[in-house]
Motif scaffolding. Structure first.
Motif, PDB file in Angstrom:
ATOM      1  N   THR A   1       0.856  -1.109   0.137  1.00  0.00           N
ATOM      2  CA  THR A   1      -0.074   0.001   0.128  1.00  0.00           C
ATOM      3  C   THR A   1       0.955   1.064   0.053  1.00  0.00           C
ATOM      4  O   THR A   1       0.297   2.399  -0.571  1.00  0.00           O
ATOM      5  CB  THR A   1      -0.876   0.055   1.161  1.00  0.00           C
TER       6      THR A   1
ATOM      7  N   GLY B   1       0.117   3.850  -2.868  1.00  0.00           N
ATOM      8  CA  GLY B   1      -0.256   5.165  -2.473  1.00  0.00           C
ATOM      9  C   GLY B   1       0.622   6.190  -3.049  1.00  0.00           C
ATOM     10  O   GLY B   1       0.151   7.511  -3.387  1.00  0.00           O
TER      11      GLY B   1
ATOM     12  N   ILE C   1      -7.010   0.576   5.756  1.00  0.00           N
ATOM     13  CA  ILE C   1      -6.044  -0.417   5.157  1.00  0.00           C
ATOM     14  C   ILE C   1      -4.503  -0.012   5.434  1.00  0.00           C
ATOM     15  O   ILE C   1      -4.150   1.116   5.268  1.00  0.00           O
ATOM     16  CB  ILE C   1      -6.030  -0.650   3.721  1.00  0.00           C
TER      17      ILE C   1
ATOM     18  N   THR D   1      -1.916   2.917   4.186  1.00  0.00           N
ATOM     19  CA  THR D   1      -2.411   3.994   3.008  1.00  0.00           C
ATOM     20  C   THR D   1      -2.246   5.293   3.543  1.00  0.00           C
ATOM     21  O   THR D   1      -1.806   6.155   2.727  1.00  0.00           O
ATOM     22  CB  THR D   1      -3.777   3.599   2.940  1.00  0.00           C
TER      23      THR D   1
END
Length: 274
Positions: free
Chosen positions: A118, A122, A162, A165
Motif C-alpha cells: 500500500t 499510495g 488499510i 495507506t
C-alpha cells in the motif's frame, strides 16, 4: 518498568509523531518499527493507537486559535456551525466502517507485506494527484467547504483503514482530487484527525482494557510525550512546507520504502514479523 521497554516506547512515539500528519502512513511505519523492535504484541497494538492522542494534542495546540474561535462562535455564526458540522459529517463514515470491519482488518491486513504494497500504491496515487490541471481547484479555504464536500473527504478517509495507506495521505490527496486546494485539504485533514484519532484511541483503550494495568502507565506516558513533541515539530514544518512545495517527494519516499521492505522480506535479509 524495564528501561529498554521505555526506550522502545520513546522510539515508537517519535515514529508516530513524525509520520501521523505526513502522507506516508503512521500505522504502516509503526507496524514496521514494531516488527524490527520486537514491540508488536497485542498490548503494543493498543499502545500504537493510544499514542496517536499525543499527536492530536499537537494539532490542537497549533490550531488552537481556529478551534477556540469556532467554539466561541457556534451559537451566533452560521459559518462556524457549518465548519463544525462538516468535521462531524466527515468523521462519521470512519466510525461506521471501523465498527463493522475494524476487527477483520486488524486480523488480516496488519502485516509488513501489505503495508509495503500500500506504500507503493499510495505513492503512485500521490504522483497522479499532483499532475492534476491547475484549474481543478474549487475550494481555497476550509470554511468554503459544503457538507457534501466533507462527506466525500470522510469516505476517502475510510481507505486509511488499510494499513500503509495513510489517513493524512487519504484525506489530503483525496481532498485535492475532489477540488480542494493543497492548503484547504491539509487543514481539513488536521481538523478531521482530532475526533478520528481521539475516538480511536479511547475506543481501543476501553475495548482492550483487560490487557492493561497500572504498571503500563509509564510506558504510555513516554509514548504520548514523545509523540506530542515530534508531531508538534512536524505539523509546524509541514504547514510551512506546503506553502511552496508539492507532495511528490513523499510519493517517491513511499515507493522507495515499500520496495525496500518487499525486497528485504523476499530475500530474507530482514525477517519481518507477521
Amino acid at each position: 518498568m524495564d528501561i529498554v521497554l521505555l526506550v522502545k516506547a520513546a522510539i515508537m512515539g517519535i515514529v508516530e509523531g513524525l509520520t501521523e500528519f505526513l502522507p506516508i502512513s503512521s500505522t504502516g511505519h509503526l507496524i514496521l518499527a514494531g516488527s524490527l523492535l520486537g514491540f508488536d504484541d497485542d498490548k503494543a497494538k493498543v499502545f500504537d493507537i493510544a499514542i496517536q492522542t499525543g499527536a492530536i494534542f499537537a494539532v490542537i495546540l497549533v490550531y488552537w486559535q481556529k478551534i477556540h474561535s469556532t467554539i466561541v462562535a457556534l451559537p451566533r455564526q452560521p459559518k462556524a456551525r457549518r465548519f463544525a458540522l462538516n468535521v462531524l459529517i466527515a468523521f462519521l463514515p470512519a466510525v461506521v466502517l471501523g465498527l463493522l470491519f475494524g476487527k477483520a482488518i486488524k486480523a488480516h491486513l496488519f502485516i509488513p507485506v501489505v503495508v509495503a504494497s500500500t506504500f507503493i500504491i499510495g505513492g503512485f496515487i500521490i504522483l497522479w494527484a499532483e499532475k492534476r490541471p491547475p484549474g481543478s481547484v474549487r475550494i481555497e479555504h476550509v470554511d468554503d467547504m459544503t457538507p457534501w464536500d466533507a462527506l466525500k473527504v470522510g469516505l476517502v478517509q475510510c481507505f486509511a483503514m488499510i494499513p500503509g495507506t495513510s489517513r493524512s495521505g487519504a484525506t489530503i490527496i483525496g481532498g485535492m482530487l475532489l477540488g480542494l486546494s493543497r492548503k484547504a485539504a491539509t487543514d481539513f485533514s488536521f481538523f478531521l484527525a482530532i475526533p478520528t484519532l481521539i475516538g480511536a484511541g479511547v475506543y481501543s483503550l476501553y475495548k482492550e482494557r483487560a490487557l492493561l494495568s497500572v504498571a503500563d502507565i509509564p510506558l504510555f506516558l513516554v509514548g504520548l510525550v514523545f509523540s506530542f513533541v515530534s508531531a508538534w515539530l512536524c505539523v509546524r514544518w509541514l504547514l510551512r512546507y506546503i506553502s511552496t512545495h508539492d507532495f511528490i517527494p513523499f510519493a517517491w519516499y513511499r515507493i522507495a520504502f515499500g520496495i525496500v521492505v518487499l525486497a528485504t522480506a523476499w530475500s530474507g535479509l530482514v525477517v519481518w514479523a507477521e
